[in-house]
Design a protein around this motif. Structure first.
Motif, mmCIF file in Angstrom:
data_model
loop_
_atom_site.group_PDB
_atom_site.id
_atom_site.type_symbol
_atom_site.label_atom_id
_atom_site.label_comp_id
_atom_site.label_asym_id
_atom_site.label_seq_id
_atom_site.Cartn_x
_atom_site.Cartn_y
_atom_site.Cartn_z
ATOM 1 N N SER A 1 0.839 -1.203 0.000
ATOM 2 C CA SER A 1 0.000 0.000 0.000
ATOM 3 C C SER A 1 0.874 1.252 0.000
ATOM 4 O O SER A 1 2.087 1.188 0.206
ATOM 5 C CB SER A 1 -0.927 0.000 1.215
ATOM 6 N N ASN A 2 0.257 2.379 -0.198
ATOM 7 C CA ASN A 2 0.964 3.647 -0.367
ATOM 8 C C ASN A 2 1.949 3.937 0.763
ATOM 9 O O ASN A 2 3.066 4.416 0.523
ATOM 10 C CB ASN A 2 -0.064 4.778 -0.493
ATOM 11 N N ALA A 3 1.558 3.647 1.984
ATOM 12 C CA ALA A 3 2.384 3.996 3.141
ATOM 13 C C ALA A 3 3.612 3.107 3.297
ATOM 14 O O ALA A 3 4.551 3.485 4.018
ATOM 15 C CB ALA A 3 1.540 3.925 4.415
ATOM 16 N N TYR A 4 3.633 1.953 2.625
ATOM 17 C CA TYR A 4 4.683 0.977 2.891
ATOM 18 C C TYR A 4 5.559 0.669 1.681
ATOM 19 O O TYR A 4 6.262 -0.340 1.643
ATOM 20 C CB TYR A 4 4.062 -0.309 3.438
ATOM 21 N N VAL A 5 5.542 1.558 0.685
ATOM 22 C CA VAL A 5 6.445 1.442 -0.460
ATOM 23 C C VAL A 5 7.304 2.693 -0.522
ATOM 24 O O VAL A 5 6.935 3.754 0.000
ATOM 25 C CB VAL A 5 5.669 1.238 -1.784
ATOM 26 N N TRP A 6 8.443 2.593 -1.143
ATOM 27 C CA TRP A 6 9.413 3.685 -1.192
ATOM 28 C C TRP A 6 8.799 4.973 -1.747
ATOM 29 O O TRP A 6 8.253 4.994 -2.839
ATOM 30 C CB TRP A 6 10.610 3.263 -2.025
ATOM 31 N N ASN B 1 6.207 6.365 -1.440
ATOM 32 C CA ASN B 1 4.790 6.247 -1.822
ATOM 33 C C ASN B 1 4.574 6.004 -3.313
ATOM 34 O O ASN B 1 3.497 6.261 -3.848
ATOM 35 C CB ASN B 1 4.002 7.494 -1.378
ATOM 36 N N TYR B 2 5.595 5.461 -3.979
ATOM 37 C CA TYR B 2 5.492 5.224 -5.421
ATOM 38 C C TYR B 2 4.912 3.850 -5.756
ATOM 39 O O TYR B 2 5.402 2.827 -5.307
ATOM 40 C CB TYR B 2 6.867 5.322 -6.086
ATOM 41 N N ASN B 3 3.882 3.860 -6.574
ATOM 42 C CA ASN B 3 3.379 2.670 -7.268
ATOM 43 C C ASN B 3 2.902 1.546 -6.358
ATOM 44 O O ASN B 3 3.219 0.374 -6.560
ATOM 45 C CB ASN B 3 4.437 2.152 -8.252
ATOM 46 N N GLU B 4 2.101 1.903 -5.364
ATOM 47 C CA GLU B 4 1.429 0.871 -4.584
ATOM 48 C C GLU B 4 0.481 0.083 -5.496
ATOM 49 O O GLU B 4 -0.005 0.612 -6.501
ATOM 50 C CB GLU B 4 0.645 1.490 -3.431
ATOM 51 N N TYR B 5 0.214 -1.162 -5.157
ATOM 52 C CA TYR B 5 -0.686 -1.948 -6.005
ATOM 53 C C TYR B 5 -1.613 -2.861 -5.210
ATOM 54 O O TYR B 5 -2.220 -3.794 -5.752
ATOM 55 C CB TYR B 5 0.094 -2.755 -7.053
ATOM 56 N N ASP B 6 -1.772 -2.568 -3.932
ATOM 57 C CA ASP B 6 -2.627 -3.407 -3.089
ATOM 58 C C ASP B 6 -4.087 -3.390 -3.518
ATOM 59 O O ASP B 6 -4.812 -4.371 -3.318
ATOM 60 C CB ASP B 6 -2.498 -2.994 -1.625
ATOM 61 N N THR B 7 -4.569 -2.293 -4.111
ATOM 62 C CA THR B 7 -5.970 -2.203 -4.530
ATOM 63 C C THR B 7 -6.170 -2.525 -6.005
ATOM 64 O O THR B 7 -7.305 -2.517 -6.493
ATOM 65 C CB THR B 7 -6.533 -0.799 -4.244
ATOM 66 N N GLN B 8 -5.094 -2.803 -6.716
ATOM 67 C CA GLN B 8 -5.215 -3.179 -8.124
ATOM 68 C C GLN B 8 -5.607 -4.648 -8.237
ATOM 69 O O GLN B 8 -5.287 -5.456 -7.376
ATOM 70 C CB GLN B 8 -3.896 -2.953 -8.853
ATOM 71 N N ALA B 9 -6.289 -4.990 -9.308
ATOM 72 C CA ALA B 9 -6.648 -6.384 -9.541
ATOM 73 C C ALA B 9 -5.399 -7.209 -9.825
ATOM 74 O O ALA B 9 -4.420 -6.717 -10.396
ATOM 75 C CB ALA B 9 -7.611 -6.481 -10.717
ATOM 76 N N GLY B 10 -5.418 -8.462 -9.431
ATOM 77 C CA GLY B 10 -4.294 -9.361 -9.688
ATOM 78 C C GLY B 10 -4.015 -9.495 -11.175
ATOM 79 O O GLY B 10 -4.895 -9.310 -12.024
ATOM 80 N N PHE B 11 -2.790 -9.842 -11.507
ATOM 81 C CA PHE B 11 -2.337 -9.885 -12.899
ATOM 82 C C PHE B 11 -3.188 -10.798 -13.767
ATOM 83 O O PHE B 11 -3.447 -10.515 -14.939
ATOM 84 C CB PHE B 11 -0.880 -10.338 -12.932
ATOM 85 N N LEU B 12 -3.646 -11.918 -13.223
ATOM 86 C CA LEU B 12 -4.398 -12.882 -14.019
ATOM 87 C C LEU B 12 -5.810 -12.421 -14.356
ATOM 88 O O LEU B 12 -6.499 -13.061 -15.156
ATOM 89 C CB LEU B 12 -4.458 -14.236 -13.302
ATOM 90 N N THR B 13 -6.240 -11.307 -13.789
ATOM 91 C CA THR B 13 -7.589 -10.792 -14.055
ATOM 92 C C THR B 13 -7.822 -10.573 -15.541
ATOM 93 O O THR B 13 -8.914 -10.842 -16.056
ATOM 94 C CB THR B 13 -7.802 -9.462 -13.308
ATOM 95 N N GLY B 14 -6.803 -10.095 -16.241
ATOM 96 C CA GLY B 14 -6.952 -9.767 -17.647
ATOM 97 C C GLY B 14 -6.697 -10.917 -18.598
ATOM 98 O O GLY B 14 -6.711 -10.721 -19.825
ATOM 99 N N PHE B 15 -6.479 -12.125 -18.090
ATOM 100 C CA PHE B 15 -6.199 -13.275 -18.951
ATOM 101 C C PHE B 15 -7.503 -13.875 -19.476
ATOM 102 O O PHE B 15 -8.495 -13.990 -18.749
ATOM 103 C CB PHE B 15 -5.418 -14.334 -18.189
ATOM 104 N N SER B 16 -7.488 -14.269 -20.725
ATOM 105 C CA SER B 16 -8.659 -14.906 -21.318
ATOM 106 C C SER B 16 -8.841 -16.297 -20.729
ATOM 107 O O SER B 16 -7.876 -16.905 -20.227
ATOM 108 C CB SER B 16 -8.489 -15.010 -22.833
ATOM 109 N N PRO B 17 -10.063 -16.859 -20.793
ATOM 110 C CA PRO B 17 -10.264 -18.231 -20.304
ATOM 111 C C PRO B 17 -9.352 -19.231 -20.992
ATOM 112 O O PRO B 17 -8.856 -20.168 -20.358
ATOM 113 C CB PRO B 17 -11.740 -18.495 -20.626
#
Length: 283
Positions: free
Chosen positions: A103-108, A110-126
């Motif tokens: 999250s924002n508070a725990y990355v250098w 405050n750059y590029n937190e991704y805790d609220t972003q969807a996981g990488f596999l979200t965009g993969f086709s079936p």
């Protein structure tokens, strides 16, 4: 005409038009075929470009003081490993008692937190998801965790020093070199335009037309927090796990050869063209 991806040469470019990140199809290259230690009769895919700028792991809440300040360099526990293999939001689950989400508070800075972003596999086709193979990977352990090595099993993963041709970490062979890597130049990678535009971190050298740094899964084993990465010139480097200015090049997606592709193959391997049923690529 229909053809199998295994008929294409190493370094041929392929993409599934329905497998996306940041809203655009992910470009892959064939990194190897029948790679030693990987699932039998598989084809290894590596993203052609760096697809994301973010940290390896966030600052921790307790335990080792260095990990509290700079994150954890043990891949089996890293935020990035979990994100690469999850779908949907709410992907984060604590891996140990001191673990924190990126999250924002725990990355250098405050750059590029991704805790609220969807996981990488979200965009993969079936079809793409069905083709991914679970792969057993060897990872060196930091000395603070007892040294030696451990194994993890993942469908999407970061490459190791050995797999990109940069030797062993602390005498541990974390697999073997993929055929696509031969020298520093072969290891250089540029980010996608979307990786650059979505990055909170900016730098005059961070652009879609310039080579950038990208994470490996290998730790800098004498440290509790430093992770190996590939320099912009293709040489070996290391950086603090919580730094959100390094690239992610999701390495070695294993594609089942049972899936047929249609399209064309050309030689020498360089550009694009092939599909499955929307997978396209060129040899």
């Amino acid at each position: 005409m229909p053809q199998k991806i295994s008929n294409l040469p190493v370094l041929a470019k392929v993409r599934d038009t329905n497998t996306k990140y940041y809203g655009v199809p992910i470009g892959f290259v064939i990194g190897d075929k029948g790679h030693a230690g990987y699932p039998a009769n598989s084809v290894t895919l590596v993203t052609e470009r760096i697809i994301k700028i973010c940290c390896f792991d966030a600052m921790e809440s307790g335990g080792n003081s260095q990990r509290q300040s700079y994150g954890n360099n043990r891949y089996s526990l890293a935020n990035i490993r979990q994100w690469l293999n999850k779908s949907g939001t709410g992907w984060y689950q604590a891996q140990h008692s001191y673990d924190r989400a990126p999250s924002n508070a725990y990355v250098w800075s405050n750059y590029n937190e991704y805790d609220t972003q969807a996981g990488f596999l979200t965009g993969f086709s079936p079809e793409m998801l069905a083709a991914l193979l679970t792969t057993t990977l060897t990872v060196a352990k930091p000395s603070v965790d007892g040294s030696g090595s451990e194994t993890v099993q993942d469908k999407v993963f970061l490459l190791s020093m050995a797999e990109v041709g940069l030797g062993s970490e602390n005498g541990i062979s974390e697999g073997s070199k993929l055929a696509m890597f031969s020298d520093n130049n072969s290891r250089r990678a540029m980010p996608t335009a979307q990786a650059v535009s979505n990055s909170e971190y900016t730098n005059s050298s961070l652009s879609a037309s310039q080579y950038w740094y990208w994470w490996l899964r290998s730790p800098y084993s004498s440290s509790a927090y430093s992770v190996r990465d590939v320099n912009s010139d293709g040489s070996l480097n290391n950086n603090n796990a919580y730094n959100g200015n390094r690239g992610v090049r999701p390495a070695s997606v294993e594609y089942r050869d049972r899936v047929a592709r249609k399209g064309e193959s050309r030689s020498p391997p360089s550009k694009e063209g092939v599909s499955c049923p929307d997978l396209t690529g060129k040899g």
